[in-house]
Design an enzyme around this catalytic site. Structure first.
Site, PDB file in Angstrom:
ATOM      1  N   TYR A 142       0.823  -1.210   0.000  1.00 39.76           N
ATOM      2  CA  TYR A 142       0.000   0.000   0.000  1.00 39.76           C
ATOM      3  C   TYR A 142       0.852   1.253   0.000  1.00 39.76           C
ATOM      4  O   TYR A 142       2.067   1.194   0.225  1.00 39.76           O
ATOM      5  CB  TYR A 142      -0.935   0.005   1.215  1.00 39.76           C
ATOM      6  CG  TYR A 142      -0.264   0.351   2.534  1.00 39.76           C
ATOM      7  CD1 TYR A 142       0.593  -0.540   3.164  1.00 39.76           C
ATOM      8  CD2 TYR A 142      -0.481   1.583   3.147  1.00 39.76           C
ATOM      9  CE1 TYR A 142       1.204  -0.222   4.370  1.00 39.76           C
ATOM     10  CE2 TYR A 142       0.130   1.907   4.362  1.00 39.76           C
ATOM     11  CZ  TYR A 142       0.975   0.997   4.961  1.00 39.76           C
ATOM     12  OH  TYR A 142       1.583   1.320   6.147  1.00 39.76           O
ATOM     13  N   LYS A 156       6.587  -1.949   1.769  1.00 42.51           N
ATOM     14  CA  LYS A 156       5.435  -1.349   2.465  1.00 42.51           C
ATOM     15  C   LYS A 156       4.232  -2.289   2.361  1.00 42.51           C
ATOM     16  O   LYS A 156       3.355  -2.114   1.510  1.00 42.51           O
ATOM     17  CB  LYS A 156       5.126   0.037   1.874  1.00 42.51           C
ATOM     18  CG  LYS A 156       4.238   0.890   2.781  1.00 42.51           C
ATOM     19  CD  LYS A 156       4.293   2.344   2.364  1.00 42.51           C
ATOM     20  CE  LYS A 156       3.311   3.214   3.098  1.00 42.51           C
ATOM     21  NZ  LYS A 156       3.500   3.284   4.542  1.00 42.51           N
ATOM     22  N   GLU A 214      12.856   3.087  13.482  1.00 42.57           N
ATOM     23  CA  GLU A 214      11.937   4.105  12.953  1.00 42.57           C
ATOM     24  C   GLU A 214      10.707   4.112  13.835  1.00 42.57           C
ATOM     25  O   GLU A 214      10.628   3.363  14.821  1.00 42.57           O
ATOM     26  CB  GLU A 214      11.575   3.812  11.497  1.00 42.57           C
ATOM     27  CG  GLU A 214      10.876   2.481  11.297  1.00 42.57           C
ATOM     28  CD  GLU A 214      10.514   2.182   9.844  1.00 42.57           C
ATOM     29  OE1 GLU A 214      10.326   3.121   9.053  1.00 42.57           O
ATOM     30  OE2 GLU A 214      10.399   0.989   9.525  1.00 42.57           O
ATOM     31  N   LEU A 255      11.454   1.605   6.510  1.00 47.91           N
ATOM     32  CA  LEU A 255      10.795   1.971   5.261  1.00 47.91           C
ATOM     33  C   LEU A 255      11.513   3.197   4.677  1.00 47.91           C
ATOM     34  O   LEU A 255      11.776   4.152   5.409  1.00 47.91           O
ATOM     35  CB  LEU A 255       9.329   2.330   5.537  1.00 47.91           C
ATOM     36  CG  LEU A 255       8.533   2.576   4.250  1.00 47.91           C
ATOM     37  CD1 LEU A 255       8.180   1.244   3.597  1.00 47.91           C
ATOM     38  CD2 LEU A 255       7.272   3.367   4.530  1.00 47.91           C
TER      39      LEU A 255
END
Ligand code: PDD
Length: 286
Positions: A33, A149, A182, A207
């Site tokens: 996505y 992702k 992250e 990511l």
């Protein structure tokens, strides 16, 4: 106005926007996505988001379900039909519908493509950026391909739940070596005493944020100093400033970590500058 959702070639009323129970996204999280920010009706950094979608698909050996031009059209039409001026647009592609089996379905199985758009108050992120957000740390229990992702977001959901229970907006994930990788749904940054802007370098553990990339461009353009390296929660707690980046937040100040204030506990001037130069860079690119 009725909201509509793009589902496999049709714009369906929101209440009737369904995907089959044997969708591989539902059964295996076999699905990728993108989320893009929408400002004044424009889809911010649309092409880098689509490029990342193409990469995620390719890493999972899924073909592009339609051309880039067609995907751009779906994004634009979904934003337009929902009259979104400020908000977000969400695009998801799964490996399609097939009887439950771990093996890939036949290659001619059509992908499932969903696109939805949502309005947010125009000053939604800006108002929050005035106050800044709290973060807490949580163990990074995700898989080893966080550069893709996918909708396999349960670790992020649980980390966000922990954060919410502790009155924080985001969780900073910490790997086994003790470094922040992250945020659960954002990239993590700190600013050192001498004004260096620090964020972990790209690897399979994080990511590659589109907002991150645009901000790095902006930092270079402004002649500021960027360091791509790991940092620990302790370094973050002692940092001058900290912030996160993601599509809908853009640059969001972090004012505390695990309950301990960062700097004076308010959004700092350098983070405000990051927010400004990010928006300036986006405006130049439009
Ligand atoms: N999340 N890291 C993770 C794990 C993310 O889920 C996201 C984005 C980012 C920031 O990427 P970008 O700048 O391209 O938005 C980093 C989106 C917004 C989400 O899942 O809602």
């Amino acid at each position: 106005m009725t909201r509509v959702v793009y589902v496999n070639g049709r714009y369906r009323p929101y209440a009737q926007a369904f995907v089959h129970v044997e969708d591989r996204g539902f059964q295996f999280a076999d699905s990728v996505y993108e989320v893009c920010d929408v400002k004044g009706g424009a889809i911010i950094d649309r092409d880098p988001h689509l490029a990342r979608l193409a990469r995620s698909l390719s890493e999972l050996q899924m073909p592009m379900p339609m051309t880039m031009a067609a995907l751009r059209l779906v994004l634009r039409e979904t934003v337009r039909r929902n009259r979104v001026r400020n908000g977000l647009v969400y695009l998801q592609v799964s490996r399609g519908v097939a009887e439950r089996d771990f093996a890939f379905p036949p290659p001619d199985t059509p992908a499932t493509i969903v696109c939805l758009a949502r309005s947010l108050p125009p000053d939604y992120a800006a108002a929050r950026a005035e106050r800044g957000i709290a973060v807490v740390t949580a163990p990074d229990i995700r898989w080893r391909r966080c550069d893709i992702k996918t909708v396999m977001l349960l670790p992020a959901v649980l980390a966000k739940r922990e954060a919410a229970l502790k009155g924080a907006k985001e969780a900073w994930l910490v790997n086994e070596a003790g470094f922040v990788t992250e945020g659960a749904s954002s990239n993590a940054w700190i600013i050192t005493e001498d004004g260096r802007v620090v964020t972990p370098g790209l690897s399979a553990s994080i990511l590659p944020g589109v907002t991150r990339a645009t901000l790095i461009e902006a930092i270079a353009r402004e002649g500021l100093i960027l360091e791509e390296r790991h940092f620990t929660p302790a370094e973050a707690a002692g940092a001058r400033e900290a912030f996160i980046t993601s599509a809908t937040n853009t640059v969001m100040p972090v004012v505390s970590i695990n309950g301990s204030a960062i700097g004076d506990g308010r959004p700092g001037p350098l983070t405000r500058q990051m927010r400004r130069i990010f928006h300036k860079t986006v405006a130049i690119k439009e």
